[in-house]
Design a protein around this motif. Structure first.
Motif, PDB file in Angstrom:
ATOM      1  N   TYR A 131       0.831  -1.244  -0.117  1.00 54.41           N
ATOM      2  CA  TYR A 131       0.210  -0.081   0.039  1.00 54.41           C
ATOM      3  C   TYR A 131       1.090   1.177   0.084  1.00 54.41           C
ATOM      4  O   TYR A 131       1.934   1.291   0.651  1.00 54.41           O
ATOM      5  CB  TYR A 131      -0.953  -0.083   1.231  1.00 54.41           C
ATOM      6  CG  TYR A 131      -2.243   0.520   0.973  1.00 54.41           C
ATOM      7  CD1 TYR A 131      -3.070   0.193   0.066  1.00 54.41           C
ATOM      8  CD2 TYR A 131      -2.540   1.855   1.850  1.00 54.41           C
ATOM      9  CE1 TYR A 131      -4.171   1.084  -0.019  1.00 54.41           C
ATOM     10  CE2 TYR A 131      -3.704   2.410   2.070  1.00 54.41           C
ATOM     11  CZ  TYR A 131      -4.595   1.966   0.884  1.00 54.41           C
ATOM     12  OH  TYR A 131      -5.822   2.548   0.796  1.00 54.41           O
ATOM     13  N   PRO A 132       0.674   2.191  -0.855  1.00 57.59           N
ATOM     14  CA  PRO A 132       1.860   3.331  -1.004  1.00 57.59           C
ATOM     15  C   PRO A 132       1.925   4.241   0.194  1.00 57.59           C
ATOM     16  O   PRO A 132       2.659   5.011   0.423  1.00 57.59           O
ATOM     17  CB  PRO A 132       1.347   4.077  -2.324  1.00 57.59           C
ATOM     18  CG  PRO A 132      -0.273   3.906  -2.394  1.00 57.59           C
ATOM     19  CD  PRO A 132      -0.473   2.477  -1.785  1.00 57.59           C
TER      20      PRO A 132
ATOM     21  N   SER B  51      -4.315  11.097  -0.847  1.00 64.10           N
ATOM     22  CA  SER B  51      -5.615  11.811  -1.251  1.00 64.10           C
ATOM     23  C   SER B  51      -5.592  11.381  -2.652  1.00 64.10           C
ATOM     24  O   SER B  51      -4.896  10.613  -3.256  1.00 64.10           O
ATOM     25  CB  SER B  51      -5.201  13.381  -1.173  1.00 64.10           C
ATOM     26  OG  SER B  51      -3.813  13.770  -1.674  1.00 64.10           O
TER      27      SER B  51
ATOM     28  N   ASP C 138      -7.986  11.993  -6.597  1.00 63.75           N
ATOM     29  CA  ASP C 138      -8.951  13.137  -7.713  1.00 63.75           C
ATOM     30  C   ASP C 138     -10.335  12.732  -7.438  1.00 63.75           C
ATOM     31  O   ASP C 138     -10.849  11.709  -7.654  1.00 63.75           O
ATOM     32  CB  ASP C 138      -8.400  12.582  -8.898  1.00 63.75           C
ATOM     33  CG  ASP C 138      -7.555  13.386  -9.818  1.00 63.75           C
ATOM     34  OD1 ASP C 138      -7.467  14.664  -9.411  1.00 63.75           O
ATOM     35  OD2 ASP C 138      -6.880  12.973 -10.760  1.00 63.75           O
TER      36      ASP C 138
ATOM     37  N   ILE D 250     -12.534   8.528  -3.375  1.00 64.67           N
ATOM     38  CA  ILE D 250     -11.740   7.291  -3.227  1.00 64.67           C
ATOM     39  C   ILE D 250     -12.294   6.401  -4.305  1.00 64.67           C
ATOM     40  O   ILE D 250     -11.434   5.589  -4.820  1.00 64.67           O
ATOM     41  CB  ILE D 250     -11.725   6.771  -1.846  1.00 64.67           C
ATOM     42  CG1 ILE D 250     -10.650   5.779  -1.568  1.00 64.67           C
ATOM     43  CG2 ILE D 250     -13.222   6.245  -1.228  1.00 64.67           C
ATOM     44  CD1 ILE D 250     -10.587   5.402  -0.049  1.00 64.67           C
ATOM     45  N   GLU D 251     -13.424   6.161  -4.710  1.00 59.04           N
ATOM     46  CA  GLU D 251     -13.881   5.086  -5.680  1.00 59.04           C
ATOM     47  C   GLU D 251     -13.616   5.644  -7.094  1.00 59.04           C
ATOM     48  O   GLU D 251     -13.048   4.784  -7.910  1.00 59.04           O
ATOM     49  CB  GLU D 251     -15.370   5.013  -5.469  1.00 59.04           C
ATOM     50  CG  GLU D 251     -15.845   4.455  -4.081  1.00 59.04           C
ATOM     51  CD  GLU D 251     -16.177   5.285  -3.219  1.00 59.04           C
ATOM     52  OE1 GLU D 251     -16.087   6.262  -3.182  1.00 59.04           O
ATOM     53  OE2 GLU D 251     -16.551   4.793  -2.044  1.00 59.04           O
ATOM     54  N   SER D 252     -13.829   6.811  -7.322  1.00 56.47           N
ATOM     55  CA  SER D 252     -13.775   7.376  -8.641  1.00 56.47           C
ATOM     56  C   SER D 252     -12.485   7.812  -9.073  1.00 56.47           C
ATOM     57  O   SER D 252     -12.011   7.516 -10.055  1.00 56.47           O
ATOM     58  CB  SER D 252     -14.621   8.516  -9.047  1.00 56.47           C
ATOM     59  OG  SER D 252     -14.100   9.875  -8.452  1.00 56.47           O
ATOM     60  N   SER D 253     -11.543   8.047  -8.217  1.00 56.97           N
ATOM     61  CA  SER D 253     -10.030   8.583  -8.540  1.00 56.97           C
ATOM     62  C   SER D 253      -9.241   7.322  -9.337  1.00 56.97           C
ATOM     63  O   SER D 253      -9.453   6.023  -8.963  1.00 56.97           O
ATOM     64  CB  SER D 253      -9.424   8.797  -7.369  1.00 56.97           C
ATOM     65  OG  SER D 253      -8.014   9.210  -7.663  1.00 56.97           O
ATOM     66  N   THR D 254      -8.370   7.700 -10.372  1.00 59.09           N
ATOM     67  CA  THR D 254      -7.627   6.740 -11.057  1.00 59.09           C
ATOM     68  C   THR D 254      -6.328   6.764 -10.504  1.00 59.09           C
ATOM     69  O   THR D 254      -5.544   5.937 -10.816  1.00 59.09           O
ATOM     70  CB  THR D 254      -7.687   7.064 -12.529  1.00 59.09           C
ATOM     71  OG1 THR D 254      -7.190   8.467 -12.810  1.00 59.09           O
ATOM     72  CG2 THR D 254      -8.982   7.156 -13.226  1.00 59.09           C
ATOM     73  N   GLN D 255      -5.777   7.718  -9.426  1.00 56.29           N
ATOM     74  CA  GLN D 255      -4.617   7.778  -8.976  1.00 56.29           C
ATOM     75  C   GLN D 255      -4.689   7.972  -7.445  1.00 56.29           C
ATOM     76  O   GLN D 255      -5.385   8.463  -6.939  1.00 56.29           O
ATOM     77  CB  GLN D 255      -3.913   9.028  -9.735  1.00 56.29           C
ATOM     78  CG  GLN D 255      -3.482   8.586 -11.074  1.00 56.29           C
ATOM     79  CD  GLN D 255      -3.392  10.111 -11.839  1.00 56.29           C
ATOM     80  OE1 GLN D 255      -2.825  10.977 -11.179  1.00 56.29           O
ATOM     81  NE2 GLN D 255      -3.983  10.339 -12.848  1.00 56.29           N
ATOM     82  N   THR D 256      -3.633   7.834  -6.858  1.00 59.21           N
ATOM     83  CA  THR D 256      -3.215   8.098  -5.394  1.00 59.21           C
ATOM     84  C   THR D 256      -2.231   9.139  -5.239  1.00 59.21           C
ATOM     85  O   THR D 256      -1.264   8.932  -5.987  1.00 59.21           O
ATOM     86  CB  THR D 256      -2.971   6.655  -4.726  1.00 59.21           C
ATOM     87  OG1 THR D 256      -3.942   5.859  -5.309  1.00 59.21           O
ATOM     88  CG2 THR D 256      -2.846   6.984  -3.127  1.00 59.21           C
ATOM     89  N   PHE D 257      -2.506  10.201  -4.368  1.00 59.52           N
ATOM     90  CA  PHE D 257      -1.392  11.161  -4.465  1.00 59.52           C
ATOM     91  C   PHE D 257      -0.842  10.872  -2.839  1.00 59.52           C
ATOM     92  O   PHE D 257      -1.677  10.689  -1.935  1.00 59.52           O
ATOM     93  CB  PHE D 257      -2.150  12.450  -4.645  1.00 59.52           C
ATOM     94  CG  PHE D 257      -2.436  12.865  -5.918  1.00 59.52           C
ATOM     95  CD1 PHE D 257      -1.643  12.795  -7.114  1.00 59.52           C
ATOM     96  CD2 PHE D 257      -3.996  12.948  -6.168  1.00 59.52           C
ATOM     97  CE1 PHE D 257      -2.149  12.940  -8.292  1.00 59.52           C
ATOM     98  CE2 PHE D 257      -4.615  13.244  -7.434  1.00 59.52           C
ATOM     99  CZ  PHE D 257      -3.704  12.862  -8.323  1.00 59.52           C
ATOM    100  N   VAL D 258       0.324  10.803  -2.696  1.00 57.73           N
ATOM    101  CA  VAL D 258       0.931  10.475  -1.540  1.00 57.73           C
ATOM    102  C   VAL D 258       1.803  11.715  -0.800  1.00 57.73           C
ATOM    103  O   VAL D 258       2.412  12.185  -1.454  1.00 57.73           O
ATOM    104  CB  VAL D 258       1.775   9.107  -1.693  1.00 57.73           C
ATOM    105  CG1 VAL D 258       2.040   8.594  -0.162  1.00 57.73           C
ATOM    106  CG2 VAL D 258       1.230   8.102  -2.552  1.00 57.73           C
ATOM    107  N   ASP D 259       1.562  11.920   0.430  1.00 58.74           N
ATOM    108  CA  ASP D 259       2.153  12.921   1.037  1.00 58.74           C
ATOM    109  C   ASP D 259       2.749  12.195   2.303  1.00 58.74           C
ATOM    110  O   ASP D 259       2.087  11.792   3.168  1.00 58.74           O
ATOM    111  CB  ASP D 259       1.413  13.983   1.454  1.00 58.74           C
ATOM    112  CG  ASP D 259       2.059  14.887   2.570  1.00 58.74           C
ATOM    113  OD1 ASP D 259       3.131  14.970   2.574  1.00 58.74           O
ATOM    114  OD2 ASP D 259       1.148  15.797   2.854  1.00 58.74           O
ATOM    115  N   TYR D 260       4.381  11.947   2.188  1.00 54.93           N
ATOM    116  CA  TYR D 260       5.060  11.031   3.202  1.00 54.93           C
ATOM    117  C   TYR D 260       5.490  12.150   4.501  1.00 54.93           C
ATOM    118  O   TYR D 260       5.907  11.598   5.409  1.00 54.93           O
ATOM    119  CB  TYR D 260       6.226  10.652   2.527  1.00 54.93           C
ATOM    120  CG  TYR D 260       5.863   9.281   1.711  1.00 54.93           C
ATOM    121  CD1 TYR D 260       5.641   8.302   2.305  1.00 54.93           C
ATOM    122  CD2 TYR D 260       5.870   9.586   0.379  1.00 54.93           C
ATOM    123  CE1 TYR D 260       5.164   7.229   1.726  1.00 54.93           C
ATOM    124  CE2 TYR D 260       5.482   8.445  -0.354  1.00 54.93           C
ATOM    125  CZ  TYR D 260       5.352   7.029   0.398  1.00 54.93           C
ATOM    126  OH  TYR D 260       4.823   6.176  -0.646  1.00 54.93           O
TER     127      TYR D 260
END
Lengths: 483, 101
Positions: free
Chosen positions: A89-90, A138, A140, A143-153
């Motif tokens: 999981y990212p 986070s 786009d 959570i269901e419709s987004s095609t990507q995941t944006f990660v803030d570490y």
């Protein structure tokens, strides 16, 4: 909040709390103040999982966790280990989280703790462990419709303690009381600022007689827990009443819609392949270390409540309410410095103020009042300047406007009437208007209260009750004598 | 390795499927058979350890005999932008990852 039948209900809680007073993360020297920072600014090779980077444990995190463990009556083992929890999981760039484990030879930070509720019931806390917070994800849109995941570490690697209770709660109300006590303890230890967004999170598992265990995830504040549990009980009860069996599943608490939603069940059973984290060496928590931590511990809410009862002559109930939040207890003690009647002060803060805050959904902080406001309030009543009843008008006005209570009382003419001539003439009037009540009072001393009530009503509670009581009784005695 | 050990199966087909799932690997039939064979050999080799008598030996969790390596809670300046340069995909300052659920 409405009460409901909670028979057969069993609840367990899993609380994650960030140790927000630490300046760095759990295993690296990246700063921990990530809130409000642009994404991926508080990161370093360790918390972003760069190959070859090595974690080193934060000493202060161990001390703070030990303080929590002692405050929650835990046993602290002499030696503890860290484990890797492996998953894809990212939110963890390493593909594992460094945590602790109580099986496969693992030793968590502490075991067998408890918190005692006001009823005397003991809620067992099976274990507590130290682990790293994952990154924030986070999307786009949703959570269901987004095609990507944006990660803030920025959040990845922040110190978390995980506290897992046994399924000892029999109602959402007990869960709330436990969380109130837990948060007050954490506040008194100054290890975590629970008002910070995302500093505490809670998962709950709940089952009802005859049904399976349902896990509710994503409850983002202690206040939401009772609400989520009440929803779940209603949902499970309504299924059962329709003859539908409650399935074992994981649900997600939707804070906005205030409902729980089923998460898609994973076909493959979760298997985290825990194994010892070889990049970290074992930590020994010697008796000496534990003793030193114990010595450095500040006063805990339970001790503080006892001291309040002893030093300020408060009732046990009042003392408990005051120590429920550290800020309120501190506020009380500050106000007590300016007041001659701490008992009076305690009742304004624990009863009247709480009722107002509950009704308007506000916090003491938002009211922007000083301890002196409440001290003056209590002093006005205890000196007999204003009656308790009339003072209530000034109190509400004070909370709404922030003005000092004495000036409100003067402006509204709330001062106690102790002019006996005035009270005597008022008694004349009330006795002649209520002949039956006078007859009753002559026969039954308890019926005097009706006449006293009339006097208070006519003056909006401004007559000194002691004066009114004395004069009414004198008048009745005279009437009896002349019969 | 004796012939008997070589023939013995230490890992079932089901276990290999489970491992592949956990590792998020999609294996062709050929790859699957090859991997299972290799895993089997590795596990078979490790079986040699079973021959050692460990009755009175306490478990080891770390190979080095040291404890308590700790650091102070003092932040040090980091170079986040340098690390971000290595991210395969970005959007603004976010690191992009595939959709997960």
């Amino acid at each position: 909040m409405h009460e409901q039948d909670t028979e057969g209900v069993k609840i367990g809680l899993e609380v994650h709390c960030q140790l927000t007073s630490l300046a760095t993360k759990l295993f690296c020297s990246s700063p921990s103040d990530y809130r409000g920072k642009p994404p991926n600014t508080n990161i370093c090779p360790v918390c972003i999982g760069t190959p070859g980077s090595l974690p080193v444990l934060n000493r202060k995190a161990v001390t703070h966790a030990a303080m929590i463990a002692l405050a929650l009556n835990f046993k602290i083992p002499e030696r503890m280990l860290f484990f890797r929890k492996n998953y894809f999981y990212p939110d963890m760039a390493k593909n594992f989280q460094i945590t602790q484990y109580d099986r496969a030879g693992g030793v968590p930070f502490a075991t067998d703790g408890h918190i005692t509720l006001d009823s005397g019931k003991r809620i067992r806390i099976g274990r507590m462990q130290l682990e790293e917070d994952p990154a924030k994800l986070s999307y786009d849109g949703t959570i269901e419709s987004s095609t990507q995941t944006f990660v803030d570490y920025n959040r990845a690697g922040i110190t978390l303690v995980e506290i897992v209770t046994d399924p000892d709660f029999e109602s959402p109300r007990e869960a709330r009381e436990f969380l109130n006590k837990l948060s007050s303890i954490l506040e008194h230890l100054s290890v975590s600022d629970l008002n910070l967004e995302g500093s505490v999170r809670c998962d709950a598992n709940i089952s009802m007689a005859g049904g399976r265990r349902v896990e509710v995830k994503n409850i983002s504040s202690f206040k939401e827990v009772e609400r989520a549990l009440n929803f779940e009980i209603t949902r499970q009860r309504s299924l059962t009443s329709k003859g539908i069996k409650v399935m074992q599943e994981t649900r997600h608490w939707d804070e906005i819609r205030r409902i729980t939603i089923s998460l898609r069940l994973k076909e493959e059973e979760q298997d985290y392949r825990y194994f010892p984290e070889a990049d970290l060496v074992p930590v020994t928590l010697t008796k000496q270390f534990v003793q030193d931590v114990k010595k450095g511990m500040p006063e805990m809410p339970e001790e503080r409540a006892k001291r309040f009862q002893k030093d300020y002559h408060l009732s046990g109930e009042t003392a408990q309410i005051l120590v429920r939040e550290k800020a309120l207890a501190d506020f009380f003690e500050e106000a007590a410095k300016h007041s001659k009647d701490a008992r009076q002060l305690g009742s304004w803060l624990a009863v009247d103020l709480q009722a107002y805050l509950n009704e308007y959904g506000k916090s003491l902080e938002e009211l922007k009042l000083t301890p002196k406001h409440f001290a003056e309030m209590a002093n006005m009543v205890s000196s007999g300047e204003v009656s308790r009843g009339a003072a209530k008008t000034a109190f509400v006005e004070m909370l709404k406007t922030g003005r000092m209570p004495r000036s409100i009382s003067e402006e509204k003419g709330l001062k106690v009437i102790s002019d006996t001539g005035f009270v005597e003439s008022l008694i004349d009037k009330i006795f002649s208007e209520n002949p039956q009540a006078v007859q009753d009072a002559l026969k039954d001393p308890k019926a005097v209260n009706f006449l006293l009530g009339q006097i208070m009503r006519a003056t909006k509670g401004r007559v000194d009750p002691a004066v009114a009581n004395r004069l009414v009784r004198e008048r009745l005695a005279a009437a009896k004598g002349s019969k | 390795m004796t012939k008997k050990q070589r023939q013995e199966q230490f890992i079932s087909e089901k276990e290999v499927e489970h491992l592949a799932e956990l590792a998020k690997l999609e294996l062709s039939k050929k790859e699957f058979t090859k991997l299972r064979g290799e895993l089997n050999e590795i596990l078979g080799y490790f079986r040699l350890i079973d021959e050692v008598d460990t009755e009175n030996v306490s478990p080891t969790y770390h190979v080095q005999d040291i404890v308590n390596v700790l650091r102070d809670d003092t932040p040090t300046p980091q170079q986040p932008d340098m690390l971000l340069e290595d991210a395969p995909q970005k959007k603004d300052r976010f690191i992009k990852a595939p959709k997960m659920i």
